[in-house]
Design a protein around this motif. Structure first.
Motif, PDB file in Angstrom:
ATOM      1  N   VAL A  42     -33.500 -24.242  -5.232  1.00  0.00           N
ATOM      2  CA  VAL A  42     -34.046 -24.494  -6.026  1.00  0.00           C
ATOM      3  C   VAL A  42     -33.824 -22.710  -6.582  1.00  0.00           C
ATOM      4  CG1 VAL A  42     -36.345 -23.944  -6.386  1.00  0.00           C
ATOM      5  CG2 VAL A  42     -35.977 -26.106  -4.812  1.00  0.00           C
ATOM      6  N   LEU A  43     -33.579 -22.035  -5.918  1.00  0.00           N
ATOM      7  CA  LEU A  43     -33.826 -21.146  -6.883  1.00  0.00           C
ATOM      8  C   LEU A  43     -32.091 -20.718  -7.914  1.00  0.00           C
ATOM      9  CD1 LEU A  43     -34.599 -17.993  -4.815  1.00  0.00           C
ATOM     10  CD2 LEU A  43     -35.588 -18.682  -6.675  1.00  0.00           C
ATOM     11  N   ALA A  44     -31.168 -21.389  -7.496  1.00  0.00           N
ATOM     12  CA  ALA A  44     -30.028 -21.044  -8.341  1.00  0.00           C
ATOM     13  C   ALA A  44     -30.331 -22.261  -9.259  1.00  0.00           C
ATOM     14  CB  ALA A  44     -28.966 -21.972  -7.435  1.00  0.00           C
ATOM     15  N   GLY A  45     -30.810 -23.672  -9.006  1.00  0.00           N
ATOM     16  CA  GLY A  45     -31.058 -24.275 -10.113  1.00  0.00           C
ATOM     17  C   GLY A  45     -32.050 -23.400 -11.180  1.00  0.00           C
ATOM     18  N   LEU A  46     -32.935 -22.587 -11.069  1.00  0.00           N
ATOM     19  CA  LEU A  46     -34.018 -22.918 -12.467  1.00  0.00           C
ATOM     20  C   LEU A  46     -33.477 -21.161 -12.708  1.00  0.00           C
ATOM     21  CD1 LEU A  46     -37.435 -22.555  -9.980  1.00  0.00           C
ATOM     22  CD2 LEU A  46     -36.729 -24.132 -11.932  1.00  0.00           C
ATOM     23  N   THR A  47     -31.608 -20.888 -11.997  1.00  0.00           N
ATOM     24  CA  THR A  47     -31.434 -19.463 -12.307  1.00  0.00           C
ATOM     25  C   THR A  47     -30.901 -20.079 -13.714  1.00  0.00           C
ATOM     26  OG1 THR A  47     -31.556 -18.034 -10.935  1.00  0.00           O
ATOM     27  CG2 THR A  47     -30.006 -17.546 -12.361  1.00  0.00           C
ATOM     28  N   LEU A  48     -30.226 -21.685 -13.594  1.00  0.00           N
ATOM     29  CA  LEU A  48     -29.133 -22.293 -15.029  1.00  0.00           C
ATOM     30  C   LEU A  48     -30.192 -22.175 -16.131  1.00  0.00           C
ATOM     31  CD1 LEU A  48     -27.344 -24.846 -13.123  1.00  0.00           C
ATOM     32  CD2 LEU A  48     -26.376 -21.670 -13.913  1.00  0.00           C
ATOM     33  N   VAL A  49     -31.501 -22.163 -15.670  1.00  0.00           N
ATOM     34  CA  VAL A  49     -32.119 -22.229 -17.053  1.00  0.00           C
ATOM     35  C   VAL A  49     -31.925 -20.897 -18.186  1.00  0.00           C
ATOM     36  CG1 VAL A  49     -34.349 -22.600 -18.033  1.00  0.00           C
ATOM     37  CG2 VAL A  49     -34.140 -23.104 -16.325  1.00  0.00           C
ATOM     38  N   ALA A  50     -31.366 -19.894 -18.140  1.00  0.00           N
ATOM     39  CA  ALA A  50     -31.166 -18.842 -18.900  1.00  0.00           C
ATOM     40  C   ALA A  50     -30.092 -18.516 -18.810  1.00  0.00           C
ATOM     41  CB  ALA A  50     -32.342 -17.792 -18.303  1.00  0.00           C
ATOM     42  N   VAL A  51     -28.935 -18.827 -18.730  1.00  0.00           N
ATOM     43  CA  VAL A  51     -27.555 -19.063 -18.700  1.00  0.00           C
ATOM     44  C   VAL A  51     -27.089 -18.955 -19.863  1.00  0.00           C
ATOM     45  CG1 VAL A  51     -26.638 -21.826 -18.040  1.00  0.00           C
ATOM     46  CG2 VAL A  51     -25.598 -19.668 -16.974  1.00  0.00           C
ATOM     47  N   ARG A  52     -27.572 -19.876 -20.924  1.00  0.00           N
ATOM     48  CA  ARG A  52     -27.019 -19.687 -21.687  1.00  0.00           C
ATOM     49  C   ARG A  52     -27.268 -18.276 -23.051  1.00  0.00           C
ATOM     50  NH1 ARG A  52     -27.888 -22.158 -27.248  1.00  0.00           N
ATOM     51  NH2 ARG A  52     -30.146 -22.679 -26.726  1.00  0.00           N
ATOM     52  N   ARG A  53     -28.937 -17.928 -22.900  1.00  0.00           N
ATOM     53  CA  ARG A  53     -28.750 -17.041 -23.237  1.00  0.00           C
ATOM     54  C   ARG A  53     -28.453 -15.026 -22.985  1.00  0.00           C
ATOM     55  NH1 ARG A  53     -31.123 -20.531 -26.044  1.00  0.00           N
ATOM     56  NH2 ARG A  53     -32.764 -20.828 -26.871  1.00  0.00           N
ATOM     57  N   TRP A  54     -28.622 -15.492 -21.701  1.00  0.00           N
ATOM     58  CA  TRP A  54     -28.478 -14.595 -20.517  1.00  0.00           C
ATOM     59  C   TRP A  54     -27.306 -15.358 -20.040  1.00  0.00           C
ATOM     60  CZ3 TRP A  54     -33.616 -15.270 -20.773  1.00  0.00           C
ATOM     61  CH2 TRP A  54     -34.375 -14.998 -21.937  1.00  0.00           C
ATOM     62  N   PRO A  55     -25.538 -15.270 -19.943  1.00  0.00           N
ATOM     63  CA  PRO A  55     -24.502 -15.458 -18.936  1.00  0.00           C
ATOM     64  C   PRO A  55     -24.421 -14.512 -18.105  1.00  0.00           C
ATOM     65  CG  PRO A  55     -23.434 -15.189 -21.426  1.00  0.00           C
ATOM     66  CD  PRO A  55     -25.231 -15.441 -21.484  1.00  0.00           C
ATOM     67  N   TRP A  56     -24.075 -13.307 -18.013  1.00  0.00           N
ATOM     68  CA  TRP A  56     -24.137 -12.494 -17.450  1.00  0.00           C
ATOM     69  C   TRP A  56     -25.026 -12.057 -16.090  1.00  0.00           C
ATOM     70  CZ3 TRP A  56     -20.094 -10.453 -14.754  1.00  0.00           C
ATOM     71  CH2 TRP A  56     -19.040 -10.123 -15.452  1.00  0.00           C
ATOM     72  N   PRO A  57     -26.486 -11.977 -17.055  1.00  0.00           N
ATOM     73  CA  PRO A  57     -27.547 -11.769 -15.583  1.00  0.00           C
ATOM     74  C   PRO A  57     -27.186 -13.281 -14.568  1.00  0.00           C
ATOM     75  CG  PRO A  57     -27.719 -10.733 -17.567  1.00  0.00           C
ATOM     76  CD  PRO A  57     -26.715 -11.785 -17.956  1.00  0.00           C
ATOM     77  N   ALA A  58     -27.284 -14.057 -15.839  1.00  0.00           N
ATOM     78  CA  ALA A  58     -26.852 -15.201 -14.953  1.00  0.00           C
ATOM     79  C   ALA A  58     -25.596 -15.527 -13.314  1.00  0.00           C
ATOM     80  CB  ALA A  58     -26.769 -16.961 -15.422  1.00  0.00           C
ATOM     81  N   LEU A  59     -24.816 -15.017 -14.335  1.00  0.00           N
ATOM     82  CA  LEU A  59     -23.451 -15.141 -12.701  1.00  0.00           C
ATOM     83  C   LEU A  59     -24.077 -14.118 -11.106  1.00  0.00           C
ATOM     84  CD1 LEU A  59     -21.051 -15.995 -12.239  1.00  0.00           C
ATOM     85  CD2 LEU A  59     -20.108 -14.164 -13.840  1.00  0.00           C
ATOM     86  N   LEU A  60     -24.422 -12.817 -12.007  1.00  0.00           N
ATOM     87  CA  LEU A  60     -24.731 -11.718 -11.345  1.00  0.00           C
ATOM     88  C   LEU A  60     -25.554 -12.243 -10.208  1.00  0.00           C
ATOM     89  CD1 LEU A  60     -25.029  -8.622 -13.430  1.00  0.00           C
ATOM     90  CD2 LEU A  60     -23.206  -9.682 -11.882  1.00  0.00           C
ATOM     91  N   ALA A  61     -26.743 -13.137 -10.968  1.00  0.00           N
ATOM     92  CA  ALA A  61     -27.504 -13.495  -9.609  1.00  0.00           C
ATOM     93  C   ALA A  61     -27.513 -14.380  -8.713  1.00  0.00           C
ATOM     94  CB  ALA A  61     -29.170 -13.952 -10.615  1.00  0.00           C
ATOM     95  N   GLU A  62     -26.573 -16.155  -9.371  1.00  0.00           N
ATOM     96  CA  GLU A  62     -25.775 -16.831  -8.649  1.00  0.00           C
ATOM     97  C   GLU A  62     -24.983 -16.175  -7.699  1.00  0.00           C
ATOM     98  OE1 GLU A  62     -26.900 -19.543  -8.808  1.00  0.00           O
ATOM     99  OE2 GLU A  62     -27.615 -20.044 -10.603  1.00  0.00           O
TER     100      GLU A  62
END
Length: 389
Positions: A42-62
């Motif tokens: 669930v956290l991995a999916g919700l993190t993708l909501v911000a992937v276009r705005r902040w791709p690098w932070p999203a990659l680090l979180a994933e």
């Protein structure tokens, strides 16, 4: 405000919710007895909501979720792995080459750590391990290749749009320049068509009024008014033709009609004589042998110079027109004696001399116009013949 937010985020929101739902469903099936394992997908999916705005932070979180989920529960690593691959693709799509290379190395390292945690180091030993490592590097490179491809398509589309915009701006600039040139040509032609006749009309009207008020000879007034009517009718016909061209430029031929230069000079001379100016004309037979564009330009210069004589010298003045062919050039001179008595001159249009100079200059010739010592006016022009033959 709410509508704008939805238009900017709905794709990533749909992606995140779908990923979270699929991960939650797979976790419930595979993680029996570990109800809390659903947190990671669930956290991995919700993190993708911000992937276009902040791709690098999203990659680090994933990546962090992938390591933690792999350490806590093996069944929870599938969704974070997929989400991290998607984030890597976004980095490749939105960022430069250096950032993409760093993201690739990061994701490859995190994936290796997760694999080694579950299988041990022996899985990469020997020749088989090397092949597995190469295959893993290739699989991790897939989202990078896809993201870079989409980036290239986007940049190519933007470049094409920019080129189209530049072409449109250049076409608009060329259109504006063509319209300015056309307006200048229309102004010249309008002056050439109207100025001579209007000057003659004004002078004949003045002659008719003088005949009625001072001499009482109505026959002279009637003759002057008749000539005025004929001239006015000719002006209307020529203006009508010009307006037809302005309304529909394709309705007529773009080239100018073939007019004999001698006929233009004879018509101009006749009108100024009828207005009371004595004119002596010398036109050599060789004028018929010069190129038509040279002869026509010379005739228009003569007509414009005689028009100025009508405007500024008026009835009673004496004028001469001398046209010669000398040394490969056509020379012309129009000379007048000036007004015989003080008179109010007709207003100048401001296009006469400028128009003559432009026409002569286009053929590589020269034109001078200046007052004489006796109070008159002299116009001289030289038009080369060999250069325009």
């Amino acid at each position: 405000m709410t509508g704008g937010w939805w238009r900017g985020w709905w794709r990533e929101l749909l992606l995140g919710l779908t990923t979270a739902a699929l991960g939650l469903a797979s976790t419930r099936v595979e993680s029996a007895g570990k109800e809390w394992a659903w947190v990671f997908p669930v956290l991995a999916g919700l993190t993708l909501v911000a992937v276009r705005r902040w791709p690098w932070p999203a990659l680090l979180a994933e990546s962090a979720l992938l390591l933690v989920a792999g350490a806590v529960t093996p069944a929870g690593t599938n969704t974070p792995q997929l989400a991290a691959a998607v984030a890597l693709g976004y980095v490749a799509y939105l960022c430069g080459r250096a950032s993409t290379a760093a993201a690739y190395v990061l994701f490859l390292g995190v994936t290796l750590v997760d694999i080694l945690h579950h299988t041990g180091a022996e899985v990469l030993s020997g020749g088989t391990g090397l092949v597995r490592l190469i295959m893993l590097a290739a699989v991790v490179a897939a989202p990078v290749a896809f993201g870079r491809y989409l980036r290239g398509v986007r940049l190519a589309a933007a470049a094409a749009e920019e080129r189209a915009r530049e072409v449109e701006e250049r076409r608009a600039a060329e259109t504006r320049a063509a319209r300015l040139t056309e307006r200048a040509a229309i102004a010249r032609d309008l002056h050439d068509i109207v100025a001579h006749h209007i000057a003659a009309i004004a002078l004949r009207a003045g002659a008719a009024r003088y005949a009625v008020q001072h001499t009482g000879r109505t026959d002279e007034a009637v003759s002057a008014l008749s000539e005025l009517r004929d001239t006015a009718g000719q002006v209307l016909d020529e203006l009508r033709e010009l307006l037809e061209v302005l309304r529909d430029p394709e309705a007529v031929e773009p080239v100018e009609p073939q007019v004999e230069p001698e006929q233009v000079i004879r018509d101009a001379t006749r009108r100024v004589r009828e207005a009371g100016v004595a004119v002596q004309v010398t036109v050599p037979p060789a004028l018929a042998g010069v190129p038509l564009v040279v002869g026509t330009t010379a005739a228009r210069v003569v007509r414009e110079a005689l028009t100025n004589t009508l405007k500024h010298a008026g009835p009673g003045a004496i004028a001469s027109v001398d046209v010669r062919v000398v040394g490969g050039a056509l020379l012309l001179e129009v000379l007048d004696s000036g007004p015989v008595r003080p008179r109010s001159a007709l207003p100048a249009s401001g296009y006469g001399l400028n128009g003559m100079r432009e026409r002569v200059g286009l053929l590589g010739g020269t034109l001078t116009a200046a007052a004489t010592d006796g109070g008159g006016w002299r116009v001289r022009a030289r038009l080369p013949i060999r250069e325009n033959a």
